[in-house]
Design an enzyme around this catalytic site. Sequence first.
Site, PDB file in Angstrom:
ATOM      1  N   GLU A 170      -3.843  11.414 -18.534  1.00  0.00           N
ATOM      2  CA  GLU A 170      -2.623  11.514 -17.714  1.00  0.00           C
ATOM      3  C   GLU A 170      -1.528  10.819 -18.503  1.00  0.00           C
ATOM      4  O   GLU A 170      -1.351   9.609 -18.400  1.00  0.00           O
ATOM      5  CB  GLU A 170      -2.859  10.870 -16.341  1.00  0.00           C
ATOM      6  CG  GLU A 170      -1.841  11.286 -15.299  1.00  0.00           C
ATOM      7  CD  GLU A 170      -0.549  10.498 -15.392  1.00  0.00           C
ATOM      8  OE1 GLU A 170       0.304  10.848 -16.253  1.00  0.00           O
ATOM      9  OE2 GLU A 170      -0.391   9.553 -14.618  1.00  0.00           O
ATOM     10  N   GLU A 179       6.365  11.139 -22.488  1.00  0.00           N
ATOM     11  CA  GLU A 179       5.500  10.062 -22.973  1.00  0.00           C
ATOM     12  C   GLU A 179       4.706  10.469 -24.212  1.00  0.00           C
ATOM     13  O   GLU A 179       3.761   9.797 -24.601  1.00  0.00           O
ATOM     14  CB  GLU A 179       4.550   9.615 -21.862  1.00  0.00           C
ATOM     15  CG  GLU A 179       5.247   8.900 -20.714  1.00  0.00           C
ATOM     16  CD  GLU A 179       4.282   8.352 -19.681  1.00  0.00           C
ATOM     17  OE1 GLU A 179       3.057   8.494 -19.876  1.00  0.00           O
ATOM     18  OE2 GLU A 179       4.741   7.781 -18.688  1.00  0.00           O
TER      19      GLU A 179
END
Length: 712
Positions: A170, A179
Amino acid sequence: MRIVLFPRFRRLLLDIRLKSTAATSKMQVFTQKRNPITGSTEWDVQHEDYDYHQEIARSAFADMLHDTERNKKYHRALQLAIEKMHDAGKKANVLDIGTGTGLLSIMAVRCGADTVTACEAFKPMAECCSKILQRNGVADKITVIPKRSTDLTVGENGDMKEKANILVTEVFDTELIGEGALSTFAHAHQYLLEEECVVVPDSAVIYAQVVECPTLQKWNKLNDLADEDLKVILRTPQKMKDCAGSAAVHDVQLSQLPRHSFKELSDQIPVFYYDWSGRSPVDCRRTVKQQFTVTNTGRAQIVFMWWELNMDMEGKILLSCAPWWTHPDADLSSERPQDSIPWRDHWMQGVYYLPQEITVQKESDVTLVSCQDEYSLWFYLEDEKTKHKHYKRPICECGVHMALSRTHVSYLNDGKRSKKLLAQIKDDLVNDAIVLDLNGSSLLGLAAAKMGAKTVYILENTNLNIGILNDYIQANNLENVVILPDVTDELTEKVTNVVCDPNFSSAILPWENLKMAYLLYKYKSKLNESVKIVPESCELWAMPVEFQDLHKIRIPLGSCEGIDMTIFDDLVESSRIISDAEIEAQPLWEYPCKCGGLPRRLIEVNMNDLRVTYACDGDHTVADTESELSQPVNGFVVWATWSVGGKPTSAGPGEWPRVGERVIWDMHTRQAVKILKKSKIVSVTDKWSYQVACDLEKGQFNLNIDWAKEET
């Protein structure tokens, strides 16, 4: 900012360090912080490990692990992936990238994985993960490696003996890819995973919707400044109107945006598809053009963005971050459909401001240009008349988007508030008025110059703000404005009017706008007693509330999906005590709450009668009558109310709160929030206490608020 202590300073600081380490084995370090009231940089002594404690505290108490839907859908997808490997007669070898607390790794073990390797680059979290695995009896089944996935090695002497055939991770944010998801998946497939592997999640889709939304456009473009008669007092420079703005995503809880405040100009458009499974290559840079049919006539200003994860290969498990009006699980027949979908703060929706607005007609064809690099997105819109020479990331060329936060821009565009201030300034101006404006990140002084002041002096020493002011001066042909870095005694003796928009660009918490009082106190001995001051006073108010969801960013986990997380809670709490203030700023219009008790005034600062220090404390009953009690309370909110012409102007509730009812918050400011660890049903005997200390000479302000201690 961490400060390295050079040898010549060590002896000087030895005594200080010995004192500060008397009760602990840890050394202390000096850090620099900016005082938003004085504007000066000050030294502060912090815990030696302040940096990583701050990282733990800021990231770990987020609501991610409280997101039940996320957790359950990851669990079910893992279960299917492991079953698939076993049905094929293979071992299920799982790699968990960015394991954090180890939640997904423990799930994999419970689903029957044969081996699990969990990597976590942040060593304090990796150590915490190992302890959590031990606590939950699975430490012998999961190998924790304190490295980035891109540093892992595979082989007999490597971190992993063999490549994994199941990846679970994740690594997503509001933009999905912010990210580093693209490089993470690409590297994993090349070096860490078997060719025939299963990835959880399997794929993702980014959706976009073109809208007209004057409300959110206030966060992006400065409007002309008008008075109560709608007469334009100050025109926005053309370079600011034409500026493409910033490409940075504006992450917003779109489901809390009033439905009447925007008009949909397109259906949801799938703009990017990401195959995490490795069946097709990952593109780190691409531009996609899609023609769509306009659904309503309007002004195309903004692109709303959200994404969905397909958790499994068959596409049976869908995790959506869509706003309520297009969410697959929303109950559109309910009174508040936004409350019928999962709430999350780690994955919100994205707002992208189009570099150029276009008026579009219903049923016409328009092209949405969607651009992506390795970490971010941006958008353009084209029709027959509007074509762009390039699709580069928009860059601010007017200074506004670099100097001012989006919240501050929206505040300056709050016409209801600015009209009150302008009306009072106009009433107060005397013949040959000499005006001193204490806030150079606002437009009030410039407006006073247009409304008849002889000369306006604006106090400002920030180059970006000065550049914005000079552009306004030139665009409005102002010749009676002087920008100063400081105020001389000679000037203060001539001043007839002091104005200060009570919202400084450097302020985050409500009381940081008491910079006005700090500056006034600094100059007050030289000001004439007859000087007119706008606004006249500031009050700070507080109120107990019940947050609908916001408390999830702070409250402990305890148990998560049947997994004991108390070790994690202890780590975060100890880090929070070291690095975080108990009270933080939040835009509460995005975070629904109910009034849990009557608002109470904490302190009043009269700008015409300033004192050097203010110190007060007290206890307040939660409510005045028993009928107002039995309300759950899980936090407190503090806000400022400023008096303009004897009338209150709230930076908190838009209307007086009623106990037990939802509070309507000002959209153009942030409020101060204290989240309690535990919710409490208040009784007739419950009280809350506060302590306030303010020193105008030093520019210091301290506030504490909590439940009152029971008398023994």
